[in-house]
Design an enzyme around this catalytic site. Structure first.
Site, mmCIF file in Angstrom:
data_model
loop_
_atom_site.group_PDB
_atom_site.id
_atom_site.type_symbol
_atom_site.label_atom_id
_atom_site.label_comp_id
_atom_site.label_asym_id
_atom_site.label_seq_id
_atom_site.Cartn_x
_atom_site.Cartn_y
_atom_site.Cartn_z
ATOM 1 C CB CYS A 88 8.736 16.788 3.561
ATOM 2 S SG CYS A 88 7.176 16.524 4.429
ATOM 3 N N GLY A 139 7.727 13.581 -1.686
ATOM 4 C CA GLY A 139 6.420 14.088 -1.288
ATOM 5 C C GLY A 139 5.599 14.469 -2.488
ATOM 6 C CG ASN A 188 12.546 15.421 5.569
ATOM 7 O OD1 ASN A 188 13.603 14.898 5.251
ATOM 8 N ND2 ASN A 188 11.479 14.700 5.820
ATOM 9 N N GLY A 189 10.962 15.841 8.592
ATOM 10 C CA GLY A 189 11.228 15.164 9.853
ATOM 11 C C GLY A 189 10.041 15.310 10.772
ATOM 12 C CE1 TYR A 203 9.880 2.620 -1.499
ATOM 13 C CE2 TYR A 203 9.564 4.373 0.098
ATOM 14 C CZ TYR A 203 9.161 3.710 -1.038
ATOM 15 O OH TYR A 203 8.064 4.122 -1.720
HETATM 16 P P1 5GP Z 1 3.620 -3.144 1.933
HETATM 17 O O1 5GP Z 1 2.974 -3.472 0.654
HETATM 18 O O2 5GP Z 1 4.286 -4.301 2.610
HETATM 19 O O3 5GP Z 1 2.675 -2.449 2.870
HETATM 20 O O4 5GP Z 1 4.725 -2.057 1.641
HETATM 21 C C1 5GP Z 1 5.958 -2.428 1.119
HETATM 22 C C2 5GP Z 1 6.159 -1.813 -0.217
HETATM 23 O O5 5GP Z 1 5.992 -0.417 -0.113
HETATM 24 C C3 5GP Z 1 7.539 -2.041 -0.747
HETATM 25 O O6 5GP Z 1 7.433 -2.300 -2.138
HETATM 26 C C4 5GP Z 1 8.279 -0.748 -0.535
HETATM 27 O O7 5GP Z 1 9.095 -0.454 -1.659
HETATM 28 C C5 5GP Z 1 7.191 0.256 -0.387
HETATM 29 N N1 5GP Z 1 7.411 1.155 0.745
HETATM 30 C C6 5GP Z 1 8.118 0.963 1.855
HETATM 31 N N2 5GP Z 1 8.052 2.033 2.659
HETATM 32 C C7 5GP Z 1 7.295 2.919 2.032
HETATM 33 C C8 5GP Z 1 6.882 4.235 2.343
HETATM 34 O O8 5GP Z 1 7.190 4.795 3.382
HETATM 35 N N3 5GP Z 1 6.110 4.845 1.406
HETATM 36 C C9 5GP Z 1 5.747 4.237 0.244
HETATM 37 N N4 5GP Z 1 5.014 4.905 -0.634
HETATM 38 N N5 5GP Z 1 6.115 3.003 -0.061
HETATM 39 C C10 5GP Z 1 6.869 2.354 0.814
HETATM 40 MG MG MG Z 2 8.571 -1.012 -3.753
#
Ligand code: 5GP
Ligand code: MG
Length: 482
Positions: free
Chosen positions: A9, A36, A110-111, A253
């Site tokens: 968050c 979020g 957050n956490g 990320y």
């Molecule tokens: P995958 O498609 O392998 O399940 O997820 C990887 C993709 O989701 C990558 O493009 C990455 O940028 C994104 N991603 C990685 N971690 C997260 C996350 O915690 N939340 C969201 N919304 N996207 C994520």
């Molecule tokens: Mg991505």
């Protein structure tokens, strides 16, 4: 009711001289929107009473003019909540607010705590009733209890002695706004100075949005108390540990590239990670293209490093992103997730056709994105598709607040890289090493939380192994006197 795990968050708190806090908080939440999208909320205090408004959806949908006008007072806190499957009502939206004998309390978290059940049971035995099974309410009740016979600083310290896990908090007790960062500093939190006050926020991009200056990160285990008139702040180092557990995934990320976290500009870290990818596993293709938007800084660094080495892999935009599609992760079913990838990304034929391509993304979680994009690029005429990933294989869940699915859903859990490579159908696949991540973050491995890539956690979690000498606090007795 929602369950505690998997909340990542954004939090913010401000104390201003004269101005109403509502709009600055609203803008700050906009800046933290990526942290979020499920709900957004603000709690303010006007010197006499607390005001709150929480709404579902994006920040722009959660508030209208009248809502903001009703949030009186020059101090307040805010929260954006990350969506978790199944929770679609406001009962677990934040800030969490309560009134109790010695005042009012608002809390943004957050956490994720890893001893929520222990603390909740202990509090329930002392007569506390809970309306959710979340960890934030547990923190609020424990703090409210400690405030009955202690000042704010002492109460926060007692609560910190009782809770175990990751937490970046902004708290409002009556008209005092404070920020707290867990003793391992797992989630980011920083202090900023505004022309007429101070702000505490998850990321410095929120401070920039308010035309403020980043002062510094809140230290692990530190409490920051803002003066109610915005004239300054005091800090208290309440808990000290010899090691931190900064989340590396914030840098890879989650955080905005324009934020500075624990002293590093996220964009530069990602570029360095891209350079390291070239150095560890570079392949001399015609072009390197990012998965937008998260792979862009990595691909930039990769292309630069290739040029430094004389290989000259050209950076190209090969995939167009539809910016109106939400994050694919929030899709509840695998079918919906696959559909969303197609909705979200479309190849730019001219940069792909007849070329050998390196595709760069920050991470692979379930493998949905990579799998589809490799097919998509082949359909668009790519001769070869090599996949490079700016993080190590994610093989274990996150208990600290990033939604990382279960082991069964993680494509790399129990598989080696060759298996994943053939599942996603790439000509080659390489991830980044843990050592390269630590080097790019300019931190030692020992000071990072790498649980999702090593399976060893910096906290004491049921059924998991820990990488350090940590013990949960005993919570079944009254808090120790100080
Ligand atoms: P995958 O498609 O392998 O399940 O997820 C990887 C993709 O989701 C990558 O493009 C990455 O940028 C994104 N991603 C990685 N971690 C997260 C996350 O915690 N939340 C969201 N919304 N996207 C994520
Ligand atoms: Mg991505």
């Amino acid at each position: 009711m929602h369950s505690g795990p998997r909340e990542k968050c954004g939090v913010v708190g401000v104390a201003l001289d004269d101005r109403a806090a509502a709009r600055p908080l609203y803008y700050a939440l906009y800046a933290l929107q990526h942290r979020g999208q499920e709900s957004a909320g603000i709690v303010t205090h006007d010197g006499f009473q607390q005001h709150d408004h929480v709404g579902m959806g994006l920040v722009g949908d959660a508030f209208d003019e009248a809502d903001l006008d009703g949030l009186n007072g020059s101090v307040g806190i805010g929260h954006v909540r990350y969506p978790t499957a199944g929770s679609v009502d406001t009962s677990c939206a934040q800030p969490f607010s309560v009134s109790f004998k010695s005042g009012s309390l608002g809390l943004s978290h957050n956490g994720n705590l890893v001893n929520t059940a222990d603390v909740r049971d202990a509090l329930a035995a002392q007569g506390h009733a809970f309306t959710s099974d979340g960890d934030t309410e547990v923190i609020a009740h424990d703090l409210a209890r400690n405030l009955l016979d202690g000042d704010l600083v002492r109460a926060v310290r007692r609560t910190m002695d009782r809770i175990h896990g990751s937490y970046a908090l902004t708290i409002m007790h009556d008209d005092t706004v404070v920020g707290v960062r867990d003793p391992e500093g797992n989630r980011p939190l920083c202090i900023g100075e505004l022309p007429d006050g101070y702000v505490i926020a998850s990321e410095s991009a929120a401070i920039d949005t308010l035309d403020g200056e980043l002062v510094r990160d809140v230290r692990p285990g530190e409490l920051v108390v803002l003066e109610a008139d915005g004239s300054g702040y005091e800090t208290y180092q309440l808990v000290e540990r010899d090691r931190t557990a900064h989340c590396f995934f914030e840098h890879v990320y989650f955080a905005r590239p324009d934020s500075v976290i624990d002293g590093s500009l996220v964009y530069e870290t990602r570029r360095d990670l891209g350079r390291a990818l070239w150095e560890e596993s570079g392949v001399d293709t015609d072009v390197v293209m990012p998965v937008p938007d998260s792979g862009r800084a990595f691909a930039t660094g990769y292309a630069e490093a290739s040029q430094d080495s004389g290989a000259d892999v050209e950076f190209a935009e090969g995939l167009m992103k539809n910016r109106y599609v939400g994050r694919t992760f929030i899709m509840p079913t695998q079918d919906a997730r696959e559909r969303a990838v197609r909705l979200k990304l479309n190849p730019i034929r001219s940069t792909v056709e007849g070329r050998t391509v390196t595709l760069i993304d920050d991470s692979i979680v379930r493998g949905t994105t990579s799998n589809q994009l490799v097919d998509l690029l082949r359909d668009a005429g790519a001769e070869e598709v090599h996949l490079r990933i700016g993080a190590p294989p994610i093989t274990a869940p996150c208990y600290m607040g990033i939604d990382m699915a279960t082991r069964e859903e993680l494509i790399a859990a129990g598989e080696d890289v060759a298996d994943v490579e053939s599942t996603v159908g790439a000509d080659s696949l390489a991830y980044l090493s843990v050592d390269a991540v630590a080097a790019a973050l300019t931190e030692s491995r020992a000071d990072l939380c790498l649980g999702c890539v090593t399976g060893e956690y910096p906290y004491d979690i049921d059924g998991e192994t820990t990488d350090r000498d940590v013990r949960r606090p005993g919570v079944d007795t009254a808090p120790a006197d100080d």
